[in-house]
Design an enzyme around this catalytic site. Structure first.
Site, PDB file in Angstrom:
ATOM      1  CE  LYS A   3       7.653 -15.376  27.229  1.00 23.28           C
ATOM      2  NZ  LYS A   3       6.219 -15.704  27.021  1.00 23.28           N
ATOM      3  CB  SER A  45       6.282 -17.875  23.703  1.00 21.84           C
ATOM      4  OG  SER A  45       5.558 -17.189  24.725  1.00 21.84           O
ATOM      5  CB  SER A 103       3.152 -18.656  26.196  1.00 22.08           C
ATOM      6  OG  SER A 103       3.180 -18.758  24.801  1.00 22.08           O
TER       7      SER A 103
HETATM    8  N1  GLN Z   1       1.332 -20.495  20.868  1.00 22.81           N
HETATM    9  C1  GLN Z   1       0.448 -19.368  20.880  1.00 22.81           C
HETATM   10  C2  GLN Z   1       0.876 -18.373  19.849  1.00 22.81           C
HETATM   11  O1  GLN Z   1       1.846 -18.614  19.200  1.00 22.81           O
HETATM   12  C3  GLN Z   1       0.401 -18.754  22.242  1.00 22.81           C
HETATM   13  C4  GLN Z   1       1.577 -17.934  22.559  1.00 22.81           C
HETATM   14  C5  GLN Z   1       1.506 -17.290  23.898  1.00 22.81           C
HETATM   15  O2  GLN Z   1       0.735 -17.689  24.760  1.00 22.81           O
HETATM   16  N2  GLN Z   1       2.319 -16.259  24.050  1.00 22.81           N
HETATM   17  O3  GLN Z   1       0.252 -17.349  19.666  1.00 22.81           O
END
Ligand code: GLN
Length: 492
Positions: free
Chosen positions: A81, A156, A180
């Protein structure tokens, strides 16, 4: 081996082929690089391809394989990532702010996987600064879901999930602050593991919310996640929040005997808000575990409905502090022709950050400001404690907690983008796990109209082994994890 078979083989099989010298790491690396070249124009899952670097690492791996000097992942290609700092390789975090940033060091996860012999193919697209659930906030454009190109891959870590699902790599890293790893794994039909907070070092991972962020593997199988986690985990002098706990050999200890395993189903996860079809798939998967000897018990997590509100105070608060460093002065994006210092700060941050990141900074700064700190941030920390205690109480009764990974399957682009709250609800089943610092995993649990559904398994602190075992057993008895999108249709 036919191409598709090779590209969709789990790491455990590829390792075997490599150690049997049935294929070389250079050949394998070339096969995945070619798949990236073919599919990426359509999927946009990878933002940086490191062909030369990968082939060099693969050639070195082949030398080691020839001498029998084999580490757990020697010669296995993977993608990171783009939130993990990679020495000499651009690391963007999905943002214009870091579009030109080339780190001078590797994140601990990157160097550990490299020491375990893995070959880095490139860097995966992601929501900007890991904020999002659909990969629609990346400065580098949206990622498409390989199962349906009109749908999001989740986020994400959507680039990582889409890449593994599309056979662009057998393994990818992700990070999970509120869901995410698990939510995109669910939406793309792969396996993803968020370890216990502290299990994996955060050094060199671009910080979003430091008390929640945790890195983990995304792969086809629980077995592959076990292999990768063993290589990634461990205390790190460079991260004082990394846990000084022995790292088991998760792969060596994998066990399919789940006789007597008590699985708790929180009634709050299976209430009327849950989509009927998701409920049906998740219950079918749980019935498989029951057949294998587990018992299912209803449990209560009475404060879990506060998780979204709590998370969306704590995560933005921490993000606003972490992102203060991007000021246009030291590194990152700088606006053209600033008129004075204030103009430099203002325009660099307004132009460098996207809308969702700016929204989080505003919310977080507000929640931390003198007049509101007690009302919001402090209160959220107190609720966080109560949510954590609910889990600890439940774990006196059960060994694993299970539920859906996400409220639905992958949704069409734009469906939730105009409504931040609808987007935030994507993580309704995953957020509490981060607030409590627990390990959580998503494993494939069938399909709804051809789109993958995920079962989430949550474990006690530092007991990744039990959820890996349960997922491994499920994957031994079912074949949902073996389905993959038609790779031929993805080649442009
Ligand atoms: N969807 C959540 C957010 O936008 C979690 C994102 C994540 O786990 N990085 O904060």
């Amino acid at each position: 081996m036919a191409d598709t078979q090779l590209l969709t083989a789990p790491v455990s099989e590829l390792r075997q082929l490599l150690s049997d010298r049935a294929i070389s790491s250079v050949e394998l690396t070339r096969a995945f690089l070619r798949q990236i070249e073919l599919c990426n124009p359509l999927l946009n899952a990878v933002v940086t391809i490191c062909e030369d670097h990968a082939l060099e690492q693969a050639a070195l791996a082949d030398k080691q394989l020839a001498t029998g000097e084999i580490a757990p992942l020697t010669g296995v290609p993977l993608l990171h990532k783009d939130i993990f700092c990679t020495h000499g390789i651009r690391t963007t975090c999905g943002s214009r702010m870091l579009a030109e940033f080339t780190p001078a060091y590797d994140a601990t996860v990157v160097s550990k996987l490299q020491s375990a012999g893995a070959v880095t193919l490139g860097k995966c697209n992601m929501d900007e600064f890991a904020m999002g659930s659909s990969n629609e906030t990346s400065f580098f454009g949206t990622v498409k879901n390989p199962w349906d190109l009109d749908c999001v891959p989740g986020g994400s870590s959507g680039g990582s999930a889409a890449a593994v699902a599309a056979g662009m790599a057998p393994l990818a890293t992700g990070t999970d602050t509120g869901g995410s790893i698990r939510q995109p794994a669910s939406l793309c039909g792969i396996t993803g593991l968020k370890p216990t907070y502290g299990r994996v070092s955060r050094l060199g991972i671009i910080a979003f919310a430091s008390s929640l962020d945790q890195a983990g593997p995304m792969a086809r199988t629980a077995e592959d996640c076990a292999l990768a986690l063993t290589a990634m985990a461990g205390v790190d002098g460079g991260d004082s929040t990394s846990a000084d706990k022995p790292v088991p050999n998760f792969h060596g200890a994998l066990n399919t005997d789940i006789q007597g395993l008590r699985i708790g189903l929180p009634k709050q996860f299976f209430n009327d808000d849950l989509d009927d079809q998701v409920r049906a798939r998740v219950l079918e998967a749980l019935a498989e575990l029951e057949k294998a000897g587990a018992t299912l018990v209803e449990i209560d997590l009475p404060h879990s409905h506060y998780a979204i509100a709590t998370y969306y105070v704590i995560a933005p608060a921490e993000a606003s502090a972490n992102l203060a460093r991007y000021d246009g002065v030291r590194f990152g994006y700088r606006c053209d022709d600033p008129q004075n210092l204030e103009d430099l700060y203002l325009r660099s941050r307004s132009e460098g950050f996207g809308e969702e990141v700016q929204r989080r900074i505003l919310v977080g700064t507000y929640a931390l400001s003198a007049g509101f700190y007690d009302a919001y941030f402090n209160k959220a920390q107190q609720v966080r404690r109560v949510i954590t205690e609910d889990f600890h109480r439940a774990f006196e009764q059960v060994d694993v907690i299970a539920g859906p990974s996400a409220p639905g399957v992958a949704f069409p682009f734009g469906a939730k983008q105009q409504d931040p709250i609808a987007m935030y609800m994507e993580d309704i089943y995953t957020l509490a796990v981060n607030l409590a610092g627990l390990p959580g995993l998503s494993t494939p649990a069938g399909f709804i109209n051809g789109m993958p559904v995920g079962l989430q398994l949550i474990g006690r602190p530092f007991d990744e082994q039990t959820i890996l075992n349960a997922a491994h057993r499920l994957q031994t008895d079912t074949d949902w994890h073996q389905s993959h999108p038609s790779l031929g249709d993805l080649a442009s």
